[in-house]
Design a protein around this motif. Structure first.
Motif, short mmCIF file in Angstrom:
data_model
loop_
_atom_site.label_atom_id
_atom_site.label_comp_id
_atom_site.label_asym_id
_atom_site.label_seq_id
_atom_site.Cartn_x
_atom_site.Cartn_y
_atom_site.Cartn_z
N GLN A 252 -6.47 0.45 4.29
CA GLN A 252 -7.39 1.26 3.49
C GLN A 252 -8.45 1.92 4.37
O GLN A 252 -8.76 3.11 4.20
N THR B 293 -8.39 6.99 0.31
CA THR B 293 -8.18 5.66 -0.25
C THR B 293 -8.70 5.59 -1.68
O THR B 293 -8.07 4.97 -2.55
N TYR C 216 -4.27 -4.31 -4.21
CA TYR C 216 -4.72 -3.11 -3.51
C TYR C 216 -6.06 -2.64 -4.06
O TYR C 216 -6.99 -2.31 -3.30
N ALA D 59 0.84 -1.20 0.00
CA ALA D 59 0.00 0.00 0.00
C ALA D 59 0.87 1.24 0.00
O ALA D 59 1.86 1.32 0.74
N ILE E 120 -4.11 -5.05 3.92
CA ILE E 120 -4.44 -3.95 3.01
C ILE E 120 -5.80 -3.35 3.36
O ILE E 120 -5.96 -2.11 3.39
#
Length: 325
Positions: free
Chosen positions: A235, A275, A319, A106, A231
Motif C-alpha cells: 500500500q 491506494t 486490505y 492486494a 499489504i
C-alpha cells in the motif's frame, strides 16, 4: 490468473538474479524472512523496487528475497510447494486463486498489454483458423486468445494451439514457426524488432467493459500477520508510485537492469490507482465486480467449474483494515 516478458526477459531470465533485501525486526513484523516472486516488467516489479527505495520492508520488520519468474502459474506452483511466500500474477492467472490455489492480498493495476498477434497477411482472428497459434497456457496470453475467439464465434478448437512458454513464443514467432500468438507487451515490442510487419488482430483494451486486474498473491500457509505487514508495504509503495510515476519507472528499470524507455513503454499499457482508490473500490464492491468478471470468463473457458464469491480468495477486509495503520 505469474515472471517475465523479454528484451526484458533475455536480460531477465539470464541476467536478473534473486535479490535479497535485509531488514531488522524493528517494525510490526517478527523479523521473519519472506520470499517474493515477481514478473520482470513494470506491473510485476515496480512496487518491489519502490519498497526497496523507501526502506518499507525494514519498517515492517521483514527480510525479503526476490525471485523472478516468467509467468503467474509457475509462481502459484511455487507458492503451493513452499518455495515462495508471495508472488505477482496477471489477469490470465486469476483462475488459480479463484480455484483455491492461493489468496489475493492486494490488487495492483489494471492492465491492457495483451494481444493476439499474427504474421503479415493475416488480418483477423478468422484468418488464424486452422493455423498454428502459440500460447503460454494459464496466462493472459491464453486469456486474450480465448476472448478474441469467443468474440468471433470461434473456440480454441478452431486453431492449432501450441503451448509454449513466453520466451519460446518470441523466438518461434520471429522465426516464422507459428502463424499467431496470444502474448503481451513488452514481449511484443521485442518481437516487433525482428518482425516489424506483424499484425495485432485483437487487444484487451477493445473488449467493451473489460477490466483486467493484476494482483499480489500469498501462499495459503502464510500467517495473517505477515499478510498484513506485506499489504502495508504494498500500500505504501503503491501510494508513492501513484504520486511519482516517472520516478517509479526509473526505480523499476534499476531493479530490472533494463533501459528506462523500455519500462516506460511497458507502463503505457497499465492503469495505476492510488491506494485510497483501491481501498474505496474494495469497499464499494468494484473490485469484486472485476473478479466476478474474470471468474465468469474462466468458467466459460472451463478453467473454473463455477465462479466463487470473491471473498473466498481476495482478502479485501484485511486490505481495507491495513490502510492507514
Amino acid at each position: 490468473m505469474p515472471i517475465s516478458r523479454r528484451a526484458f526477459m533475455g536480460a531477465l531470465s539470464a541476467g536478473v538474479t534473486s535479490l535479497t533485501v535485509s531488514a531488522c525486526s524493528s517494525g510490526s513484523g517478527d523479523g521473519s524472512k519472506i520470499v517474493f516472486g515477481y514478473i520482470a516488467d513494470y506491473n510485476g516489479a515496480s512496487l518491489l523496487a519502490i519498497a526497496d527505495r523507501q526502506g518499507l520492508w525494514k519498517k515492517q520488520g521483514l527480510s525479503v528475497e526476490y525471485k523472478p519468474f516468467t509467468n503467474g502459474p509457475v509462481q502459484i506452483q511455487a507458492l503451493d510447494t513452499g518455495n515462495l511466500d508471495f508472488g505477482y500474477i496477471g489477469p490470465g492467472a486469476m483462475w488459480l486463486p479463484a480455484s483455491g490455489k492461493s489468496r489475493i492480498i492486494a490488487i495492483n493495476t489494471l492492465t491492457y498489454a495483451d494481444r493476439v498477434i499474427a504474421q503479415a497477411g493475416i488480418s483477423s482472428i478468422q484468418g488464424l483458423k486452422g493455423k498454428k497459434v502459440g500460447v503460454p497456457e494459464g496466462t493472459s496470453g491464453e486469456m486474450v486468445l480465448n476472448l478474441a475467439l469467443q468474440k468471433a464465434g470461434m473456440t480454441m478448437k478452431d486453431v492449432k494451439k501450441v503451448a509454449m512458454d513466453p520466451s519460446t513464443i518470441v523466438s518461434a514467432f520471429s522465426a516464422g514457426q507459428i502463424d499467431g500468438a496470444g502474448i503481451f507487451y513488452p514481449l511484443i515490442a521485442t518481437i516487433k524488432e525482428k518482425v516489424p510487419d506483424l499484425v495485432e488482430i485483437a487487444r484487451t483494451q477493445d473488449i467493451r467493459g473489460g477490466n483486467f486486474p493484476t494482483a499480489f498473491v500469498a501462499g495459503n500457509k502464510v500467517a495473517q500477520q505477515t499478510d498484513r505487514n506485506v499489504i502495508q508495504v504494498l500500500q505504501a509503495a503503491n501510494g508513492w508510485r501513484a504520486a511519482h510515476p516517472k520516478e517509479s519507472i526509473a526505480a523499476a528499470a534499476k531493479l530490472l537492469k533494463v533501459d528506462e524507455k523500455k519500462v516506460a513503454a511497458d507502463a503505457a499499457h497499465v492503469k495505476t490507482m492510488t491506494t485510497a482508490e483501491l481501498v474505496a473500490k474494495t469497499e464499494n464492491g468494484t473490485v469484486d465486480t472485476w473478479l466476478d468478471g474474470m471468474s465468469d470468463f474462466f468458467v466459460r473457458t472451463g478453467q473454473l467449474k463455477k465462479a466463487p464469491d470473491p471473498s473466498a480468495f481476495y482478502l479485501g477486509d484485511l486490505y481495507t483494515k491495513a490502510y492507514g495503520k
